[in-house]
Design an enzyme around this catalytic site. Structure first.
Site, PDB file in Angstrom:
ATOM      1  N   TYR A   1       1.015  -1.226  -0.067  1.00  0.00           N
ATOM      2  CA  TYR A   1       0.071  -0.059  -0.026  1.00  0.00           C
ATOM      3  C   TYR A   1       0.996   1.225   0.030  1.00  0.00           C
ATOM      4  O   TYR A   1       1.813   1.444   0.713  1.00  0.00           O
ATOM      5  CB  TYR A   1      -0.782   0.048   1.264  1.00  0.00           C
ATOM      6  CG  TYR A   1      -1.788   1.331   1.340  1.00  0.00           C
ATOM      7  CD1 TYR A   1      -2.690   1.597   0.595  1.00  0.00           C
ATOM      8  CD2 TYR A   1      -1.524   2.301   2.335  1.00  0.00           C
ATOM      9  CE1 TYR A   1      -3.483   2.587   0.592  1.00  0.00           C
ATOM     10  CE2 TYR A   1      -2.185   3.182   2.515  1.00  0.00           C
ATOM     11  CZ  TYR A   1      -3.281   3.461   1.704  1.00  0.00           C
ATOM     12  OH  TYR A   1      -4.075   4.634   1.585  1.00  0.00           O
TER      13      TYR A   1
ATOM     14  N   ASP B   1       9.429   2.920  -0.378  1.00  0.00           N
ATOM     15  CA  ASP B   1       8.267   3.356   0.445  1.00  0.00           C
ATOM     16  C   ASP B   1       8.520   3.046   1.886  1.00  0.00           C
ATOM     17  O   ASP B   1       8.226   1.933   2.221  1.00  0.00           O
ATOM     18  CB  ASP B   1       6.863   3.139  -0.192  1.00  0.00           C
ATOM     19  CG  ASP B   1       5.643   3.725   0.713  1.00  0.00           C
ATOM     20  OD1 ASP B   1       6.030   4.616   1.662  1.00  0.00           O
ATOM     21  OD2 ASP B   1       4.734   3.681   0.466  1.00  0.00           O
TER      22      ASP B   1
ATOM     23  N   LYS C   1       4.540   8.873   9.077  1.00  0.00           N
ATOM     24  CA  LYS C   1       4.403   8.022  10.520  1.00  0.00           C
ATOM     25  C   LYS C   1       5.351   8.389  11.496  1.00  0.00           C
ATOM     26  O   LYS C   1       4.942   9.510  11.706  1.00  0.00           O
ATOM     27  CB  LYS C   1       4.105   6.502  10.132  1.00  0.00           C
ATOM     28  CG  LYS C   1       2.797   6.211   9.139  1.00  0.00           C
ATOM     29  CD  LYS C   1       2.411   4.620   9.068  1.00  0.00           C
ATOM     30  CE  LYS C   1       1.112   4.531   8.566  1.00  0.00           C
ATOM     31  NZ  LYS C   1       1.249   3.973   7.126  1.00  0.00           N
TER      32      LYS C   1
HETATM   33  C1  LIG Z   1       0.502   4.372   5.680  1.00  0.00           C
HETATM   34  C2  LIG Z   1       1.399   4.495   4.492  1.00  0.00           C
HETATM   35  C3  LIG Z   1       1.236   5.381   3.652  1.00  0.00           C
HETATM   36  C4  LIG Z   1       0.129   6.401   3.313  1.00  0.00           C
HETATM   37  O1  LIG Z   1       0.697   7.210   4.251  1.00  0.00           O
HETATM   38  P1  LIG Z   1      -0.848   8.163   4.918  1.00  0.00           P
HETATM   39  O2  LIG Z   1       0.095   9.228   5.747  1.00  0.00           O
HETATM   40  O3  LIG Z   1      -1.780   7.433   5.504  1.00  0.00           O
HETATM   41  O4  LIG Z   1      -1.248   8.773   3.545  1.00  0.00           O
HETATM   42  C5  LIG Z   1       2.054   5.067   2.316  1.00  0.00           C
HETATM   43  N1  LIG Z   1       2.726   4.129   2.292  1.00  0.00           N
HETATM   44  C6  LIG Z   1       3.166   3.298   3.288  1.00  0.00           C
HETATM   45  C7  LIG Z   1       3.930   2.170   3.440  1.00  0.00           C
HETATM   46  C8  LIG Z   1       2.261   3.232   4.162  1.00  0.00           C
HETATM   47  O5  LIG Z   1       2.358   2.464   5.441  1.00  0.00           O
END
Ligand SMILES: *Cc1c(COP(=O)(O)O)cnc(C)c1O
Length: 426
Positions: free
Chosen positions: A143, A238, A266
């Site tokens: 994701y 990511d 995060k």
């Molecule tokens: C949480 C997450 C996102 C999205 O971040 P948001 O702040 O919720 O938009 C993107 N990539 C990864 C790997 C994530 O865990």
């Protein structure tokens, strides 16, 4: 019936679609009424009915030092007292940028944004602007936020065109994304052999945490790096979840893999909306106002969010922080595995840094297809039994779990004791 959680959920459904501001919060996967939280302290959260839980969600990762750490709260209060936002540069943004460049050698330049979605969306636009190519590759089960080109699943025509995984995403946009299997080295090689020179970027969670926890094969990451280099594609790691979570240098430090671009979020916001993307100087210089790739944000580098992030990043740099965090996560997963084994429950668990996965199957999965073979009904039963006993796990069989430095050995032991009781009556 007279529960305040239930009352709040009931009322919320009249004015908020599904009663929640992000789908997983609705407990649809596990069933039942979602908890409304009113307070957190350290490793604990309290719901609207004042029931206390040991928290293994941690706001989905950011609360790595626990809720309301005094250093973070003080930093936020001080920043807030100086102004909530200016839409203009501040010295703390420079400090954050320098810190990110220092901790992660792959980052030569960085831009701050407000969410992981913004970071990944822009990293892809930047890769396209830099390479002059349109196609991207992602992996099933990873994701990367909710921008159109990333809400895509594998198409039926094997190799190439992805299909929208959400209504509202045009098929034409999804077709630019190719979706491959995580940890599948030969799929990667075949795809690059076929369309390698059309690929602008590959985006990957270097430790996958959005289909439960999936550990990467080293060969997978190394092949990815080599193929991107060979074909001139931009490798985007990511690390919105894995950054500052599995080690100070995230997955790239743990596996010794150097991305061209990295996305963060995060933990780096310490619970407030701060995120970033950064990497190679020649790529980052394509961004406006230096270059032709446009990106902007009214709230980017917001002083209160940056203050929370800086305070959190200062705490995680303390000696042995990750050693302690990893030991807690390992203690938890080993204890749970042992309890399950003792009572003959088909269950496995693993952790990496401060992140863990629980699986109702005999061994930890290594791909999306294997994750899907986990016994979802068993997880849901376990989730509700734990919740009733005051243990808050992610409300889905397909999410990773998180520990914080505020969890104590006693919290972990209590969690295992409760799980043991549940497995005994399984
Ligand atoms: C949480 C997450 C996102 C999205 O971040 P948001 O702040 O919720 O938009 C993107 N990539 C990864 C790997 C994530 O865990």
């Amino acid at each position: 019936m007279s529960s305040r959680n239930e009352y709040l959920f009931e009322q919320s459904q009249h004015v908020i679609p599904g009663g929640v501001n992000s789908p997983v919060r609705a407990f649809k996967s596990v069933g039942g009424t979602p908890l409304f939280f009113k307070r957190g302290q350290g490793a604990y959260v309290w719901d609207a009915d004042d029931k206390r839980y040991i928290d293994y969600v941690g706001s989905w990762g950011p609360m790595i030092v626990g809720h309301c750490h005094p250093a973070v709260v003080t930093a936020v209060q001080e920043a807030a007292s100086q102004g909530l936002g200016f839409g203009a540069p501040t010295a703390n943004e420079l400090e954050m940028a320098e810190l990110l460049c220092k901790i992660l050698p792959s980052i030569e330049m960085v831009r701050l944004v407000s969410s992981g979605t913004e970071a990944t969306m822009t990293a892809i636009r930047l890769a396209r602007g830099f390479t002059g190519r349109s196609r991207i590759i992602k992996f099933e089960g990873c994701y990367h936020g909710h921008s159109d080109g990333l809400l895509v699943k594998a198409g039926s025509g094997a190799l190439t065109f992805g299909q929208p995984s959400s209504s509202g995403v045009p098929a034409e946009i999804a077709a630019l994304t190719t979706v491959l299997d995580y940890n599948d080295v030969s799929g990667l090689e075949r795809t690059f052999a076929a369309i390698g020179n059309e690929i602008a970027a590959v985006i990957v969670e270097p430790v996958a945490g959005n289909m439960n926890l999936i550990i990467p094969k080293r060969e997978f990451l190394n092949t990815l790096r080599a193929l991107c280099t060979k074909h001139g594609a931009v490798l985007i790691l990511d690390e919105v979840m894995s950054g500052f979570r599995i080690s100070l240098q995230g997955a790239q430090g743990h596996y010794g893999i150097k991305p061209d671009l990295v996305t963060l979020g995060k933990v780096m916001g310490g619970g407030l909306p701060a995120a970033a993307f950064g990497g190679r100087r020649d790529i980052m210089q394509c961004l406006a106002p230096l270059g032709a790739v446009y990106q902007a944000g009214t709230l980017s580098g917001n002083p209160v969010a940056v203050a929370a992030g800086l305070a959190t990043l200062e705490l995680v740099q303390q000696p042995d922080f990750y050693k302690h965090l990893s030991a807690l996560a390992r203690q938890l997963t080993e204890g749970l595995e042992q309890a399950a084994k003792q009572h003959g429950v088909d269950f496995s668990a693993q952790s990496i840094g401060g992140m863990f996965g629980l699986y109702f199957r005999a061994t930890p999965p290594t791909s999306y297809a294997e994750v899907m073979t986990c016994d979802k009904e068993a997880f849901n039963r376990f989730f509700h039994a734990m919740l009733a006993e005051g243990i808050y796990m992610a409300p889905s069989a397909f999410e990773a779990g998180f520990v914080s430095s505020a969890h104590t050995d006693a919290d972990i032991a209590q969690t295992i004791t409760i799980a043991n009781k549940i497995f005994a009556a399984w």
